[in-house]
Design a protein around this motif. Sequence first.
Motif, PDB file in Angstrom:
ATOM      1  N   MET A 131       0.828  -1.207   0.000  1.00 38.75           N
ATOM      2  CA  MET A 131       0.000   0.000   0.000  1.00 38.75           C
ATOM      3  C   MET A 131       0.866   1.262   0.000  1.00 38.75           C
ATOM      4  SD  MET A 131      -3.263  -0.960   2.444  1.00 38.75           S
ATOM      5  CE  MET A 131      -2.400  -1.843   3.739  1.00 38.75           C
ATOM      6  N   VAL A 132       1.960   1.225   0.749  1.00 41.98           N
ATOM      7  CA  VAL A 132       2.891   2.356   0.757  1.00 41.98           C
ATOM      8  C   VAL A 132       3.459   2.574  -0.638  1.00 41.98           C
ATOM      9  CG1 VAL A 132       5.104   3.188   1.642  1.00 41.98           C
ATOM     10  CG2 VAL A 132       3.491   2.049   3.185  1.00 41.98           C
ATOM     11  N   THR A 133       3.850   1.481  -1.300  1.00 40.56           N
ATOM     12  CA  THR A 133       4.366   1.569  -2.674  1.00 40.56           C
ATOM     13  C   THR A 133       3.316   2.150  -3.608  1.00 40.56           C
ATOM     14  OG1 THR A 133       5.862  -0.323  -2.371  1.00 40.56           O
ATOM     15  CG2 THR A 133       5.254   0.234  -4.626  1.00 40.56           C
ATOM     16  N   GLY A 134       2.081   1.683  -3.456  1.00 38.80           N
ATOM     17  CA  GLY A 134       1.003   2.184  -4.310  1.00 38.80           C
ATOM     18  C   GLY A 134       0.766   3.676  -4.132  1.00 38.80           C
ATOM     19  N   ILE A 135       0.790   4.141  -2.893  1.00 41.08           N
ATOM     20  CA  ILE A 135       0.600   5.573  -2.620  1.00 41.08           C
ATOM     21  C   ILE A 135       1.724   6.390  -3.248  1.00 41.08           C
ATOM     22  CG2 ILE A 135       0.591   7.323  -0.790  1.00 41.08           C
ATOM     23  CD1 ILE A 135      -0.804   5.209   0.983  1.00 41.08           C
ATOM     24  N   ALA A 136       2.962   5.915  -3.101  1.00 41.67           N
ATOM     25  CA  ALA A 136       4.113   6.634  -3.659  1.00 41.67           C
ATOM     26  C   ALA A 136       4.019   6.711  -5.178  1.00 41.67           C
ATOM     27  CB  ALA A 136       5.409   5.935  -3.239  1.00 41.67           C
ATOM     28  N   LEU A 137       3.652   5.598  -5.809  1.00 45.56           N
ATOM     29  CA  LEU A 137       3.512   5.593  -7.270  1.00 45.56           C
ATOM     30  C   LEU A 137       2.376   6.519  -7.713  1.00 45.56           C
ATOM     31  CD1 LEU A 137       3.948   1.764  -7.978  1.00 45.56           C
ATOM     32  CD2 LEU A 137       5.528   3.579  -8.649  1.00 45.56           C
ATOM     33  N   THR A 178      13.258   3.595  -6.161  1.00 42.61           N
ATOM     34  CA  THR A 178      14.283   4.419  -6.815  1.00 42.61           C
ATOM     35  C   THR A 178      13.692   5.289  -7.921  1.00 42.61           C
ATOM     36  OG1 THR A 178      14.830   2.479  -8.194  1.00 42.61           O
ATOM     37  CG2 THR A 178      16.218   2.899  -6.273  1.00 42.61           C
ATOM     38  N   ILE A 179      12.746   4.751  -8.655  1.00 42.20           N
ATOM     39  CA  ILE A 179      12.119   5.536  -9.727  1.00 42.20           C
ATOM     40  C   ILE A 179      11.263   6.651  -9.139  1.00 42.20           C
ATOM     41  CG2 ILE A 179      10.364   5.446 -11.554  1.00 42.20           C
ATOM     42  CD1 ILE A 179      11.521   2.662 -12.274  1.00 42.20           C
ATOM     43  N   VAL A 180      10.529   6.354  -8.070  1.00 42.27           N
ATOM     44  CA  VAL A 180       9.724   7.386  -7.400  1.00 42.27           C
ATOM     45  C   VAL A 180      10.622   8.509  -6.902  1.00 42.27           C
ATOM     46  CG1 VAL A 180       8.403   7.881  -5.294  1.00 42.27           C
ATOM     47  CG2 VAL A 180       7.758   5.954  -6.744  1.00 42.27           C
ATOM     48  N   ALA A 181      11.734   8.147  -6.252  1.00 44.90           N
ATOM     49  CA  ALA A 181      12.649   9.166  -5.726  1.00 44.90           C
ATOM     50  C   ALA A 181      13.241  10.006  -6.855  1.00 44.90           C
ATOM     51  CB  ALA A 181      13.771   8.494  -4.933  1.00 44.90           C
ATOM     52  N   ALA A 182      13.632   9.348  -7.936  1.00 43.56           N
ATOM     53  CA  ALA A 182      14.233  10.075  -9.062  1.00 43.56           C
ATOM     54  C   ALA A 182      13.234  11.022  -9.716  1.00 43.56           C
ATOM     55  CB  ALA A 182      14.781   9.074 -10.086  1.00 43.56           C
ATOM     56  N   MET A 183      12.021  10.528  -9.955  1.00 42.51           N
ATOM     57  CA  MET A 183      11.020  11.373 -10.603  1.00 42.51           C
ATOM     58  C   MET A 183      10.560  12.498  -9.685  1.00 42.51           C
ATOM     59  SD  MET A 183       8.833   8.528 -12.776  1.00 42.51           S
ATOM     60  CE  MET A 183       7.698   9.759 -13.436  1.00 42.51           C
TER      61      MET A 183
END
Length: 276
Positions: A131-137, A178-183
């Motif tokens: 769920m945390v991953t989903g929110i970040a995306l 890593t992609i979330v942080a980069a974007m």
Amino acid sequence: MDIEQLWIILKFLFLGLFQGLTEPIPISSSGHLLLAQYFLGVEIEGNSFTFELLVNSASLIAVLIIYRNDIARLIVRGLGYIKTKNPEDKTEFNFIIFLIVGTIPAGLIGVLFDDDISRLSSPQTVAITLMVTGIALFLIRNLRGKRGENGMTMKDAVIIGFAQAVALIPGISRSGATIVAAMARGIHQETALRYSFLLFIPVSLGGTVLSLSDFLSDDNIAELWFPYLLAFLGSLVASYFSLKWFMNIMAKGNLIYFAIYCLVVGPIVLLVLTLS
């Protein structure tokens, strides 16, 4: 071949394909493997470290194949900059430095807190972290950064490196973090994707080296070499095509699909675990 042997072969092939499919995309391959084993009652015969080493190594090879031209460019031009000081090659040299810096947080935290992280491996943890991953995306779904490789900074590398370290928690996708942080830092999605998977190479190589002793001490290799081989090949093929597919998804900016998936699966898993 009896039924039991056939079941072992099919199980290893399935788990290899499953790991390879989920490794490149931002939904956490380790988390999904844990859920698959828990809900399907699937146990890995032999040494589980051997299985993980083989399937992760297969995913690494797939990444090396797909990004072979980028790797060759970084080696020739990036390392060549040390000798030539050609200004045109400085971007590649800096990119190598950023990869090294980005690798350090996960490496240090993984070594220092390995036992603590292992204790978090549970279906409940995976449900929550999905769920945390989903929110970040979901939060970065519409971001279209403009900075490419020549616009990256040391601060970007440090932040993305710590995001990769967070992904040591089961259920947090390494590629997703890593992609979330980069974007979120304003980096273009293509560069974010490339940096993420080139960053995967040293981390995966380090994990392989650390797991070699477990692999060499596995007394089941002689008996399970064929299921191990199938798991390796399944992971290799699935990782290759999954990453190719994900590259196309990233180019079109359709991360929302993975966000929805994580936000649906996470609560369902949590609900099933609560009711069971």
